[in-house]
Each structure stands twice: as structure tokens, then as C-alpha cells.
Design an enzyme around this catalytic site. Structure first.
Site, PDB file in Angstrom:
ATOM      1  N   THR A 175     -12.110   2.057   8.574  1.00  0.00           N
ATOM      2  CA  THR A 175     -11.470   1.989   9.890  1.00  0.00           C
ATOM      3  C   THR A 175     -11.866   3.179  10.762  1.00  0.00           C
ATOM      4  O   THR A 175     -11.673   3.158  11.964  1.00  0.00           O
ATOM      5  CB  THR A 175      -9.932   1.981   9.763  1.00  0.00           C
ATOM      6  OG1 THR A 175      -9.535   3.149   9.034  1.00  0.00           O
ATOM      7  CG2 THR A 175      -9.432   0.743   9.050  1.00  0.00           C
ATOM      8  N   GLU A 193      -4.396   2.867  -1.714  1.00  0.00           N
ATOM      9  CA  GLU A 193      -3.281   2.116  -2.302  1.00  0.00           C
ATOM     10  C   GLU A 193      -3.743   0.862  -3.031  1.00  0.00           C
ATOM     11  O   GLU A 193      -3.009   0.299  -3.839  1.00  0.00           O
ATOM     12  CB  GLU A 193      -2.261   1.731  -1.223  1.00  0.00           C
ATOM     13  CG  GLU A 193      -1.339   2.856  -0.816  1.00  0.00           C
ATOM     14  CD  GLU A 193      -1.989   3.860   0.118  1.00  0.00           C
ATOM     15  OE1 GLU A 193      -3.130   3.621   0.561  1.00  0.00           O
ATOM     16  OE2 GLU A 193      -1.357   4.892   0.397  1.00  0.00           O
ATOM     17  N   ASN A 269      -4.363  10.509   0.449  1.00  0.00           N
ATOM     18  CA  ASN A 269      -3.359  10.593  -0.608  1.00  0.00           C
ATOM     19  C   ASN A 269      -3.898  10.084  -1.938  1.00  0.00           C
ATOM     20  O   ASN A 269      -4.956   9.466  -2.004  1.00  0.00           O
ATOM     21  CB  ASN A 269      -2.123   9.772  -0.212  1.00  0.00           C
ATOM     22  CG  ASN A 269      -2.453   8.305  -0.007  1.00  0.00           C
ATOM     23  OD1 ASN A 269      -2.960   7.936   1.045  1.00  0.00           O
ATOM     24  ND2 ASN A 269      -2.188   7.470  -0.994  1.00  0.00           N
ATOM     25  N   ASP A 314       2.273   9.865  -0.520  1.00  0.00           N
ATOM     26  CA  ASP A 314       1.347   9.297   0.463  1.00  0.00           C
ATOM     27  C   ASP A 314       1.147  10.261   1.634  1.00  0.00           C
ATOM     28  O   ASP A 314       1.022   9.854   2.784  1.00  0.00           O
ATOM     29  CB  ASP A 314       1.839   7.923   0.961  1.00  0.00           C
ATOM     30  CG  ASP A 314       0.811   7.227   1.865  1.00  0.00           C
ATOM     31  OD1 ASP A 314      -0.387   7.511   1.732  1.00  0.00           O
ATOM     32  OD2 ASP A 314       1.221   6.417   2.722  1.00  0.00           O
ATOM     33  N   LYS A 341       0.290  14.389   7.859  1.00  0.00           N
ATOM     34  CA  LYS A 341       1.506  13.606   7.625  1.00  0.00           C
ATOM     35  C   LYS A 341       2.667  14.438   7.109  1.00  0.00           C
ATOM     36  O   LYS A 341       3.827  14.127   7.368  1.00  0.00           O
ATOM     37  CB  LYS A 341       1.204  12.519   6.577  1.00  0.00           C
ATOM     38  CG  LYS A 341       0.730  11.186   7.129  1.00  0.00           C
ATOM     39  CD  LYS A 341       0.699  10.193   5.972  1.00  0.00           C
ATOM     40  CE  LYS A 341       0.157   8.844   6.360  1.00  0.00           C
ATOM     41  NZ  LYS A 341       0.145   7.927   5.190  1.00  0.00           N
ATOM     42  N   ASN A 403       0.436  10.742  12.440  1.00  0.00           N
ATOM     43  CA  ASN A 403      -0.501   9.850  11.764  1.00  0.00           C
ATOM     44  C   ASN A 403      -1.827   9.856  12.526  1.00  0.00           C
ATOM     45  O   ASN A 403      -2.169  10.825  13.179  1.00  0.00           O
ATOM     46  CB  ASN A 403       0.139   8.459  11.610  1.00  0.00           C
ATOM     47  CG  ASN A 403      -0.380   7.741  10.371  1.00  0.00           C
ATOM     48  OD1 ASN A 403      -1.580   7.586  10.210  1.00  0.00           O
ATOM     49  ND2 ASN A 403       0.504   7.309   9.502  1.00  0.00           N
ATOM     50  N   CYS A 607       3.385 -10.148   2.272  1.00  0.00           N
ATOM     51  CA  CYS A 607       3.225 -10.671   3.643  1.00  0.00           C
ATOM     52  C   CYS A 607       3.591  -9.629   4.697  1.00  0.00           C
ATOM     53  O   CYS A 607       3.011  -9.580   5.781  1.00  0.00           O
ATOM     54  CB  CYS A 607       4.092 -11.906   3.851  1.00  0.00           C
ATOM     55  SG  CYS A 607       4.141 -13.007   2.436  1.00  0.00           S
ATOM     56  N   HIS A 611       2.719  -8.987   8.640  1.00  0.00           N
ATOM     57  CA  HIS A 611       3.620  -9.732   9.529  1.00  0.00           C
ATOM     58  C   HIS A 611       4.946  -9.026   9.801  1.00  0.00           C
ATOM     59  O   HIS A 611       5.791  -9.569  10.500  1.00  0.00           O
ATOM     60  CB  HIS A 611       3.849 -11.142   8.982  1.00  0.00           C
ATOM     61  CG  HIS A 611       2.617 -11.994   9.059  1.00  0.00           C
ATOM     62  ND1 HIS A 611       2.176 -12.553  10.233  1.00  0.00           N
ATOM     63  CD2 HIS A 611       1.711 -12.342   8.113  1.00  0.00           C
ATOM     64  CE1 HIS A 611       1.056 -13.237  10.008  1.00  0.00           C
ATOM     65  NE2 HIS A 611       0.754 -13.109   8.738  1.00  0.00           N
ATOM     66  N   MET A 649      -6.172 -14.825   8.101  1.00  0.00           N
ATOM     67  CA  MET A 649      -5.129 -15.112   7.110  1.00  0.00           C
ATOM     68  C   MET A 649      -5.804 -15.511   5.797  1.00  0.00           C
ATOM     69  O   MET A 649      -6.260 -16.646   5.629  1.00  0.00           O
ATOM     70  CB  MET A 649      -4.208 -16.224   7.636  1.00  0.00           C
ATOM     71  CG  MET A 649      -3.134 -16.661   6.648  1.00  0.00           C
ATOM     72  SD  MET A 649      -2.034 -15.312   6.107  1.00  0.00           S
ATOM     73  CE  MET A 649      -1.519 -15.947   4.519  1.00  0.00           C
TER      74      MET A 649
HETATM   75 CA    CA Z   1      -2.082   6.052   2.299  1.00  0.00          CA
END
Ligand code: CA
Length: 681
Positions: A175, A193, A269, A314, A341, A403, A607, A611, A649
Site C-alpha cells: 500500500t 497480521e 508490528n 500492534d 502509533k 496512523n 466480514c 464492511h 468481494m
Molecule cells: Ca498492524
């Protein structure tokens, strides 16, 4: 402009006359004397996000208006810092599509679609985000969500080269924005994660050939260590950490000091979050939650400063680093400024990695302070006495005190402008990892008793932090917790998008609000400023995005198309109306309470990541409570078998049975009825 095509052709011709994206080390290093352009993500290698332009200033800003907007045709959020070179804006839009835009008019010059597999969103915590491209000698570089690094011709938008920077059998993603240093494109990755091992790679900008790779955490010692640095790091780990991937992924910030010839890597993390599970018996777990300085030509380790030894919450340290030269105790110091963070603001000597000072910029309860002698945090109990039986309320939460929305630094005021937030979380850590692989896995113990103390309210504010005094100079409170990145300018201004859909300018010295405009969505990305033909613009990628927006759930008020907004003095462009919400018309509930509860559990574990908590989407993914009759009918095909994979999705038949899908469906219908009757969770 009456002739948009002619204007676009003129801009392209103009860019070609200069050589499109004619950017190199000399030009980025001399950015201070080139205020018209924004050539790298933080504008300079020092990542100040400071514009020396002054036409838009605290006296004139009242006349600021919209010059143009450029729509990307989707509500998927934006996190990109656009770049501007010689009148052309280069940015990533949705789904990693690259755009060259006339920076004066907003007209498209070209776009390039790398055709990312939309279902890869499943392997990302917080949406298919991208923080923007990099420019170097006629090329535009971008990392894609599926782990490619691509180079596109800046003049034509044609692909020049593409390399896969990750193992596609593992849930890596990219990203972050690349940086180009000494002709090498630097790129990290994300996915901690999900159970991956973080690293940073440098590729030759001309050819795409790999030059070096820096491993942030060690792998399995039985396979041998890649180099001496990895061997050193492995001495700080216990157990069988490599089976979990261990994390440490550098998914956002880099900085570069050309004079010291150092590249600074900000690391993430640990995976899983629990240090007892990850590295039983302790250890600092290098290089989690650290700043690591390496030689940009070789990737050779020079020094590191670990902000959170044995990271447990984290607490990524990937947030933006800013290099500055400050007068501290009568001495000129070359420092690195960092607000990660974990809630502390760090001033670090960037020549050697020694801590100069640290103070918390939000309330924290995981550590009392940072010991300046050892450079280590002094951890606090009982905040950290949680396990699989009992939750404990810790702040900041994993959402962070700060963040990825970038901070900015004004050398004129000497202040750092941080989008700060107060968050807390009832941490629990399981004793064993659940068997899920290729899935978000924090190893929370879901059956633990709730924390005994109540959670303090979420707060968001813009804080102007004095890095020399280590204290706040002023603060602007926001209505909501999750707000945008900042831009500081020599016009004594700070720009920031707010979660409630406004773009605002404040006095950089005072924090006084001087101008604002409703922009229909949250602008979370870092704004920029540039000039074309002597006229100054301020621009921002507007599109509600990020972890709190997507996981936390927010009222679905942000329905505007994601877009670039460019402002100038006297601008009079108006935005088109926001599309209305679809009708809220769920089918009758036929499932039992038990089935709904099971659905809630499954939804919450999976989900929710896209969402939103309690099925309250922030608008960047469909709000499932508003599903149409047709979507309700096709629910199982969509959830299990990929009927809407092309929209992002992913199919989940590997995780969920038809019964599971029915339970999730029942829970969503339950939430839709609750929304209709005004009941909340
Ligand atoms: Ca993380």
C-alpha cells in the site's frame, strides 16, 4: 478552459518539452529552491510535507475556492499523495490505476490500469489502499496491492517494466509509496497480521533488477541466515517465531538524508500481536517497531532504534518520519522526528540512532515514559496484565495515536502538525493460534472477560507539537477520531481534511481556523501544494479510507466518488450533488436468535474487516444493511463462490460453509432491521 482536449495536449507537450517526470536526485535534493513542484511523496527526501509557496497565505486564504476536481468513479477510499512535476500531476486512483492529470485543469492526460486482482482485498486489513507513486527520470513507479512494483513511461502511460516483489502464495500486499534514492526504487510491503515476514527491497530504476533486500525479522535459522544483520536480529527471538511469519512489515514510511547517505526504514508490528505467543520467553524481537538506518546503495545495516522492544499491541512504527535540523540545548542537531502509533513523540539523532528526547503526545497507559539513558520504554502494569482470560484496557489502541495520515513540519514555526487520536482497546491474547491461515489473525482471546475499566471516549484532534520543548503548542479538537493528513506552508497555513467531510486551513502559528469547505467525504490523504504558470494550488486526494473508517464502522455519510480536489484563489468550481442512499428494505427475519448470534461472531472475525463493525460501513465498501433484493437472493453465490469477485468481494468457500453464510446473512438482516427501527448495538 473552453477546449479541454487542446489544454490537455498543451500540458502534455509542455511536460514533454521538460521531459515528462524529469526528476532525479539533484532535483529532489534542491526541492527547497523549486517550490512549484512536489516531486516525491513528502515533497523532499526529508519528508517535511512543507510547501515554500506563499501566494495562498493566512491573509488571502479566505478567497480559496475549488479550481477543479477529477473523479475516479468509485467510493473506494484514497490515501495517495499526488506528485506534480512541471505542470503534470501523477497519482494513483482506485485499484492502483495510475493517472497523469493536467495539474492546471484536472483533465486526464493518460491512465494505466495494472489490472490488480480485486479479490486480493481479502488479504489486506484496511481496503485496497495506495499512498501514491514515485517519479524518476521519465518513469512513474507504483507498488500494487498484489505485490508488484511497476514502472510506467511518464510521457505515454505505457508499462516499461514490472517485477513481483513478493511470494504470491503468501498474503503480502503493498500500500506504501515507493521512494527513489540513488537510482534505486525502494519498496516495502504489508501483511503482518496475515502471517508474513517483512522486508524492504531496492530495484534498479532503469531495469527493475533487484539490487538488495533488507529482512526486518529473521526467518527459520535451520535455513541459514541471509546476512550478519539477520543473524544478530535472530538472537533477540525465542521459540518458533518463523512459523507465524513474525511481521515487522515496512508498509509506509521511508526517509533519506543525502548528506549522510542514509535511508531510514520505519518498521511494523509483530505477528501475532502477542509477544508471549510469538516469542515465548521474551526477547526484543528485532527489528519490530523500529527505525533502521541502512546504506541506500547496498541495504547494509548502519544503526537501529527500537521504539517498542518485544512489541505486544500492534504498535507499528511505520508512521511518517521527518528529518529536521534543530537547535537543542544550544547545539544544532540533525534529528529524525517520529510520532508512531504508540503515542510518544521521538526526537532521534539521525546520525547515530541515539534518542535525544521523547514525550507522550496523547494519554498513554502502556508505558510511564521512555528512559532517556537506555532509550527504552518503562512498561506499566496493570495495563499490560492481560491474557486469554481477562481483557485489559490499553491506550493507545492498535488504531494508534497517529496512523498513516501524514504529519507535516514547518521550519518557519518549528512545529509538527500531527493528526492525533485518543483510542483504547480491551486487549486479550490467546494462548494458541487459531488454525486459520491466509487470514487476519491477531490471536485475540474472544472468550476472555471484558476489561474492568470503561473505555474513555474516542477523540481526534490536530496537534501542533513543539519538538524542541516536547510539548503541544496548540490543538484543534475534531468531531470525530479519524482525520486526515496535514500540509504546512510558508503562507503560515496548515491544511487538513476532517472526518466530517470538510477541508480546512488553520493558521500555522495559532491554530485559528481561517477557511473551510465542505467536500462531501473524508480527505484522509496528505494534501500537497504546487504552482503552474505562477499560480499556486492546494490539492488533496479526497476519499474516506483507513482502518477506523473501514473496520471501525462509521455512519454511511460518505457516499461521494473518490476524487482529486485542487483549490486556488478565486476558484469557483462546484461539486456535483451526492448520490442518495438506496432504500433500506431488508427481507423479514426468519432465523433463530442462536443463528443470528453465530452469524455475528463469523461476521466480526472476517466480514467486518471490509464492511465495518456492526455492519456499519463507512461508505467505501457497500453498506450491507442496504442490500437490494437481488443481492439478498445471490448472497451465498457472492460470499462463497465469488459472484462479485470482480468488484473486490473475494470468495470465502474455503472458510465458510453454506450454513455459515446463512448465519452471516441472518445477522446482516438483523442489523438492517435495527437500523430501520433506529435501534443501535
Ligand atoms: Ca498492524
Amino acid at each position: 478552459m473552453r477546449y479541454p482536449l487542446l489544454s490537455a495536449l498543451l500540458a502534455l507537450a509542455c511536460a514533454q518539452a521538460h521531459g515528462a517526470a524529469n526528476v532525479d536526485a539533484k532535483r529532489i535534493t534542491a526541492a527547497g529552491s523549486d517550490p512549484a513542484n512536489w516531486l516525491t511523496t513528502g515533497r523532499t527526501y526529508h519528508e517535511e510535507r512543507f510547501s515554500p509557496l506563499t501566494a495562498i497565505n493566512d491573509k488571502t486564504v479566505a478567497k480559496l475556492g475549488l479550481a477543479w476536481y477529477h473523479d475516479f468513479g468509485s467510493t473506494i477510499g484514497l490515501e495517495a499523495t499526488p506528485l506534480v512535476a512541471d505542470g503534470v500531476m501523477y497519482t494513483s486512483g482506485v485499484w492502483n490505476i495510475l493517472h497523469a492529470i493536467d495539474a492546471k485543469t484536472g483533465k486526464s492526460l493518460w491512465s494505466y490500469d495494472p489490472q490488480v486482482p480485486r479479490h486480493w482485498m481479502r488479504y489486506m486489513c484496511c481496503g485496497p489502499a495506495n499512498r501514491g507513486p514515485a517519479l524518476w527520470r521519465g518513469k512513474v513507479f507504483e507498488g500494487t496491492i498484489d505485490g508488484r512494483l511497476i514502472a510506467v513511461d511518464a510521457a505515454t502511460g505505457k508499462l516499461v517494466w514490472s517485477v513481483q516483489t513478493t511470494d504470491t502464495s503468501k498474503p503480502y500486499s503493498i500500500t506504501g509509496a515507493p521512494r527513489v534514492v540513488n537510482g534505486k526504487v525502494i519498496i516495502g510491503n504489508g501483511g503482518a497480521e496475515f502471517g508474513v515476514r517483512g522486508y524492504v527491497t531496492a530495484y534498479d530504476a532503469e531495469t527493475g533488477k533487484q539490487v538488495w533486500r533488507f529482512w526486518i525479522v529473521p526467518g527459520n535459522p535451520a535455513h541459514g541466515f541471509e546476512d550478519k544483520t539477520v543473524e544478530m536480529a535472530a538472537k533477540t527471538w525465542r521459540g518458533e517465531w518463523w512459523t507465524y511469519g513474525a511481521g515487522g512489515n515496512a508498509w509506509d514510511a521511508f526517509a533519506h538524508d543525502p548528506a549522510l547517505n542514509l535511508l531510514y526504514i520505519a518498521t511494523g508490528n509483530g505477528a501475532p500481536w502477542s509477544r508471549d505467543l510469538r516469542s515465548p520467553g521474551g526477547g526484543d524481537n528485532l527489528f519490530l517497531s523500529s527505525i533502521v538506518a541502512v546504506r541506500p546503495d547496498t541495504g547494509e545495516y548502519v544503526w537501529h532504534y527500537q521504539e517498542v522492544p518485544g512489541e505486544n499491541w500492534d504498535y507499528t512504527a511505520v508512521q511518517q518520519m521527518t528529518l529536521a535540523d534543530l537547535q537543542i540545548d544550544g547545539k544544532q542537531r540533525k534529528v529524525l522526528l517520529h510520532a508512531p502509533k504508540n503515542g510518544f513523540f521521538y526526537v532521534i539523532d539521525r546520525t547515530n540512532g541515539k534518542l535525544i528526547s521523547a514525550n507522550n503526545f496523547v494519554p498513554v497507559n502502556w508505558a510511564s515514559h521512555i528512559d532517556l539513558k537506555t532509550g527504552r520504554p518503562v512498561e506499566l502494569k496493570p495495563a499490560n496484565s492481560y491474557d486469554d482470560k481477562q481483557a485489559s484496557l490499553v491506550y493507545p489502541a492498535h488504531f494508534g495515536a497517529h496512523n498513516w495520515p501524514p504529519m507535516s513540519y514547518s521550519p518557519n514555526t518549528g512545529l509538527v502538525y500531527i493528526p492525533a487520536q485518543e483510542t483504547s482497546w480491551p486487549y486479550t491474547h490467546a494462548k494458541e493460534m487459531p488454525p486459520w491461515r491466509m487470514n487476519w489473525n491477531t490471536a485475540f482471546a474472544t472468550n476472555a472477560k471484558p476489561a474492568t475499566e470503561p473505555a474513555p471516549p474516542l477523540k481526534g484532534y490536530l496537534t501542533a507539537w513543539d519538538p524542541v520543548k516536547q510539548k503541544e503548542a496548540w490543538r484543534v479538537d475534531h468531531a470525530s477520531v479519524w482525520n486526515g493528513g496535514t500540509l504546512a506552508t510558508a503562507g503560515n497555513l496548515v491544511f487538513q481534511g476532517a472526518a466530517d467531510g470538510r477541508f480546512v486551513a488553520y493558521g500555522a502559528d495559532s491554530g485559528r481556523k481561517l477557511w473551510e469547505m465542505p467536500i462531501q467525504t473524508g480527505a484522509m490523504a496528505g494534501p500537497i501544494s504546487y504552482s503552474v504558470d505562477g499560480e499556486q494550488y492546494v490539492a488533496v486526494a479526497a476519499g474516506w479510507s483507513g482502518s477506523i473508517a473501514i473496520i471501525g464502522g462509521m455512519a454511511p455519510t460518505h457516499r461521494a466518488t473518490s476524487r482529486i480536489l485542487a483549490f486556488k484563489l478565486g476558484g469557483t468550481t462546484a461539486l456535483p450533488p451526492v448520490p442518495p442512499m438506496p432504500p433500506l428494505a431488508p427481507p423479514p427475519q426468519t432465523a433463530s436468535k442462536e443463528v443470528i448470534a453465530r452469524g455475528a461472531q463469523l461476521y466480526g472475525a472476517t466480514c467486518r474487516l471490509c464492511h465495518g463493525l456492526n455492519v456499519e460501513s463507512g461508505g467505501m465498501t457497500p453498506d450491507l444493511r442496504y442490500m437490494s433484493a437481488e443481492t439478498h437472493k445471490a448472497f451465498k453465490d457472492i460470499v462463497l463462490y465469488g459472484a462479485r469477485a470482480k468488484d473486490g468481494m473475494a470468495p470465502f468457500a474455503d472458510m465458510f460453509s453454506e450454513q455459515d453464510a446463512d448465519a452471516i446473512h441472518a445477522y446482516i438482516i438483523d442489523r438492517a432491521h435495527a437500523a430501520r427501527t433506529g435501534a443501535s448495538q
